[in-house]
Write an enzyme that holds these catalytic residues in place. Structure first.
Site, PDB file in Angstrom:
ATOM      1  N   ASP A   1       2.549   2.003   3.136  1.00 11.95           N
ATOM      2  CA  ASP A   1       3.372   0.853   3.641  1.00 11.95           C
ATOM      3  C   ASP A   1       4.831   1.283   3.543  1.00 11.95           C
ATOM      4  OD1 ASP A   1       1.065  -0.462   4.052  1.00 11.95           O
ATOM      5  OD2 ASP A   1       1.331  -1.918   2.483  1.00 11.95           O
TER       6      ASP A   1
ATOM      7  N   HIS B   1       0.807  -1.209   0.193  1.00 11.67           N
ATOM      8  CA  HIS B   1       0.007   0.038  -0.187  1.00 11.67           C
ATOM      9  C   HIS B   1       0.870   1.238   0.037  1.00 11.67           C
ATOM     10  CE1 HIS B   1      -2.591  -2.832   2.211  1.00 11.67           C
ATOM     11  NE2 HIS B   1      -3.530  -2.333   1.552  1.00 11.67           N
TER      12      HIS B   1
ATOM     13  N   GLU C   1     -10.692  -6.480  -4.899  1.00 11.28           N
ATOM     14  CA  GLU C   1     -10.659  -7.785  -4.049  1.00 11.28           C
ATOM     15  C   GLU C   1     -11.879  -7.582  -2.908  1.00 11.28           C
ATOM     16  OE1 GLU C   1      -6.677  -7.611  -1.688  1.00 11.28           O
ATOM     17  OE2 GLU C   1      -7.885  -8.428   0.064  1.00 11.28           O
TER      18      GLU C   1
ATOM     19  N   ASP D   1      -1.207 -12.517   1.988  1.00 15.70           N
ATOM     20  CA  ASP D   1      -1.717 -11.420   2.814  1.00 15.70           C
ATOM     21  C   ASP D   1      -2.089 -11.774   4.530  1.00 15.70           C
ATOM     22  OD1 ASP D   1      -3.086  -9.297   3.865  1.00 15.70           O
ATOM     23  OD2 ASP D   1      -4.495  -9.003   2.180  1.00 15.70           O
TER      24      ASP D   1
ATOM     25  N   HIS E   1     -11.295 -13.616   3.273  1.00 18.05           N
ATOM     26  CA  HIS E   1     -12.665 -13.031   3.023  1.00 18.05           C
ATOM     27  C   HIS E   1     -13.660 -13.933   2.394  1.00 18.05           C
ATOM     28  CE1 HIS E   1      -9.887  -9.054   2.009  1.00 18.05           C
ATOM     29  NE2 HIS E   1      -9.698  -9.600   3.356  1.00 18.05           N
TER      30      HIS E   1
ATOM     31  N   ASP F   1     -11.213 -11.334  10.499  1.00 18.53           N
ATOM     32  CA  ASP F   1     -10.171 -11.542   9.492  1.00 18.53           C
ATOM     33  C   ASP F   1      -8.870 -11.650  10.006  1.00 18.53           C
ATOM     34  OD1 ASP F   1      -9.111 -11.622   6.784  1.00 18.53           O
ATOM     35  OD2 ASP F   1      -9.254  -9.360   6.485  1.00 18.53           O
TER      36      ASP F   1
ATOM     37  N   ASP G   1      -6.376 -13.317   9.169  1.00 21.33           N
ATOM     38  CA  ASP G   1      -4.942 -13.134   8.220  1.00 21.33           C
ATOM     39  C   ASP G   1      -3.872 -14.092   8.623  1.00 21.33           C
ATOM     40  OD1 ASP G   1      -6.110 -11.601   6.455  1.00 21.33           O
ATOM     41  OD2 ASP G   1      -5.291  -9.535   7.363  1.00 21.33           O
TER      42      ASP G   1
ATOM     43  N   ASP H   1      -5.086 -13.348  -2.804  1.00 24.37           N
ATOM     44  CA  ASP H   1      -4.378 -13.261  -1.449  1.00 24.37           C
ATOM     45  C   ASP H   1      -4.441 -14.283  -0.577  1.00 24.37           C
ATOM     46  OD1 ASP H   1      -3.573 -10.581  -2.030  1.00 24.37           O
ATOM     47  OD2 ASP H   1      -4.815  -9.713  -0.343  1.00 24.37           O
TER      48      ASP H   1
ATOM     49  N   GLU I   1      -9.174 -13.418  -1.786  1.00 26.66           N
ATOM     50  CA  GLU I   1      -8.598 -13.741  -0.622  1.00 26.66           C
ATOM     51  C   GLU I   1      -9.297 -14.736   0.177  1.00 26.66           C
ATOM     52  OE1 GLU I   1      -6.980 -10.220   1.551  1.00 26.66           O
ATOM     53  OE2 GLU I   1      -7.555 -11.542   3.660  1.00 26.66           O
TER      54      GLU I   1
HETATM   55  C1  XUL Z   1      -8.007  -6.344   3.998  1.00 29.39           C
HETATM   56  C2  XUL Z   1      -6.997  -6.834   2.963  1.00 29.39           C
HETATM   57  C3  XUL Z   1      -6.189  -5.706   2.264  1.00 29.39           C
HETATM   58  C4  XUL Z   1      -5.997  -5.692   1.020  1.00 29.39           C
HETATM   59  C5  XUL Z   1      -5.326  -4.657   0.289  1.00 29.39           C
HETATM   60  O1  XUL Z   1      -8.515  -7.263   4.418  1.00 29.39           O
HETATM   61  O2  XUL Z   1      -7.057  -7.993   2.751  1.00 29.39           O
HETATM   62  O3  XUL Z   1      -5.047  -5.828   3.229  1.00 29.39           O
HETATM   63  O4  XUL Z   1      -5.347  -7.033   0.346  1.00 29.39           O
HETATM   64  O5  XUL Z   1      -5.666  -3.357   0.712  1.00 29.39           O
HETATM   65 CO    CO Z   2      -6.044  -8.900   1.010  1.00 30.81          CO
END
Ligand code: XUL
Ligand code: CO
Length: 437
Positions: A102, A99, A230, A337, A269, A305, A307, A294, A266
């Site tokens: 970042d 991003h 996404e 991610d 998600h 989430d 991750d 992702d 993702e």
């Molecule tokens: C948030 C997410 C983000 C996107 C990029 O849930 O997945 O990190 O991948 O903005």
């Molecule tokens: Co993501």
């Protein structure tokens, strides 16, 4: 266990080794189905989780130190960039994703931020050349700052819409400069918390217009890569406009974006939306919108989430099956991610987490190839639809029948036998391939 600095490069050690800092299944240059594993998998490092996340959660502060003793902001961000490339080098990861926020310090205002950002883009370009690494995609963080509290392109405030455009424009320029093959839009706060204060139609139209302008701007500058949306159903807003793959494809079609835009699916998600990872990939595929992944996993007992680094081989196998059936990644790849757990707070844990995730996908690739070569599941599916290969079924496939003919046919064929779907058998076939010796 070895310390980070004692490790030069993670090597392939094979499935029987107990070396923690070695790949058991990922052998980057091994050729499978005519392609190197690194080309099948196209792994990418996520900058935000890997270099910026320090273990903060809702209830507690940092558990990790990622400052490397640097205090001055620009020096700190350059050190982070150095570390990003050092990690990629150690892990044989060829791509990265970031991003805007970042990679560069925020400064006092947009002008200062963009100056910092552009300086860091130059720096990243030098590192890319030095290490021979590529940018998979970048994106603008248009959700973190207070200005974005009610959304970015869907904000009720037009000044925020303009600010969002300025940030995306800078990212698109950076993406072109760094040779990125994709550009991601994750909704961030593009959604709503209550309909009581929301003009949904205005917000969706603005979002569509914003994407059209982003596409037209980047194309006018010669950008040839993909744009990705996404999908995510909720978090941070109660309802995100890009809820899931099907909703997002409908949005893309409505606003004339399909083709230029594809999906970045993702795993976490998908499960938040009540779908499996492979379901979302299949929906993207059948809409001609499969783009990028992702890679991560959620925790079914938590429901947010999380991750996590992906380690579930059922999921990696079934997702790599979709990728192989699609003919592989084109501009997309597998971006982790994913972040280490708050208690896994050392630099060595970052290596171990990436090794676990990369091995899980490498094993998933190997098993997906076996699933296809074994052929039982594909053959079963093919056979299940055989009634569409001749007679009335063939006419349906060719779209050359009508309700009069179908009705006449049904009256003449009223002894119907729908065959077993054999779900349990097929699941046991999958197990036999996953756990074969
Ligand atoms: C948030 C997410 C983000 C996107 C990029 O849930 O997945 O990190 O991948 O903005
Ligand atoms: Co993501």
């Amino acid at each position: 266990m070895k310390k980070y600095d004692e490790i030069r490069k993670i090597e392939y050690v094979g499935p029987n080794s107990k070396e923690p800092f070695g790949f058991k299944y990922y052998n980057p240059d091994e050729v499978i189905l005519g392609k190197k594993m690194r080309e099948h998998l196209k792994f990418a490092l996520s900058y935000w989780h890997t270099l910026d996340y320090v273990g903060v959660d809702m209830f507690g502060g940092p558990t990790e130190d990622k400052s490397w003793g640097e205090k001055e902001p620009m020096k700190l961000y350059k050190k982070r960039a150095d570390m990003a490339f050092d990690l990629m080098e150690k892990l044989s990861i060829d791509y990265y994703c970031f991003h805007d926020v970042d990679i560069a310090p925020k400064g006092k205002n947009l002008k200062e931020f963009l100056a910092n950002f552009n300086e860091m883009v130059e720096y990243l370009q030098t590192l890319q050349r030095k290490y021979n690494k590529k940018l998979l995609w970048c994106t603008a963080n248009n959700f973190g700052d207070k200005a974005f509290m009610a959304g970015a392109a869907t904000s009720p405030n037009a000044d925020v819409f303009a600010l969002s455009a300025a940030k995306v424009k800078a990212c698109l320029d950076a993406n072109i400069k760094l040779g990125g093959s994709g550009y991601v839009f994750w909704g961030g706060r593009e959604g709503y918390d209550t309909l009581l204060n929301t003009n949904m139609k205005l917000e969706l139209d603005n979002l569509g217009y914003f994407m059209q302008m982003a596409r037209d701007y980047a194309r006018s500058k010669g950008y040839k890569g993909d744009f990705y949306i996404e999908p995510k159903p909720k978090e941070p807003t109660k309802h995100q406009y890009d809820f899931d793959a099907a909703t997002t494809c409908n949005f893309l079609r409505t606003y004339g974006l399909l083709g230029d835009f594809k999906l970045n699916i993702e795993a976490n998600h998908a499960t938040l939306a009540g779908h499996t990872f492979e379901h979302e990939l299949r929906v993207a595929r059948v809409n001609g919108a499969f783009g990028s992944i992702d890679a991560n996993q959620g925790d079914m007992l938590l429901g947010w989430d999380t991750d996590q680094f992906p380690t579930n081989v059922y999921d990696t196998t079934l997702s790599m099956y979709e990728v192989l059936k699609e003919g592989g990644f084109k501009n997309g790849g597998l971006n982790f991610d994913a972040k280490t757990r708050r208690q896994s707070n050392t630099l060595e844990d970052i290596l171990l987490a990436y090794i676990a995730g990369m091995d899980a996908f490498a094993l998933g690739l190997r098993k997906a190839v076996k699933l296809i070569e074994d052929g039982r599941i594909d053959a079963f599916k093919d056979e299940r639809y055989r009634s569409y290969k001749e007679g009335i079924g063939q006419k349906i496939m060719q779209k050359s029948t009508n309700f009069d003919e179908l009705s006449k046919y049904a009256l003449e064929h009223d002894e119907i036998n729908v065959e077993s779907g054999r779900q349990e058998y097929l699941e046991s076939v999958l197990n036999s391939i996953l756990f074969e010796k």
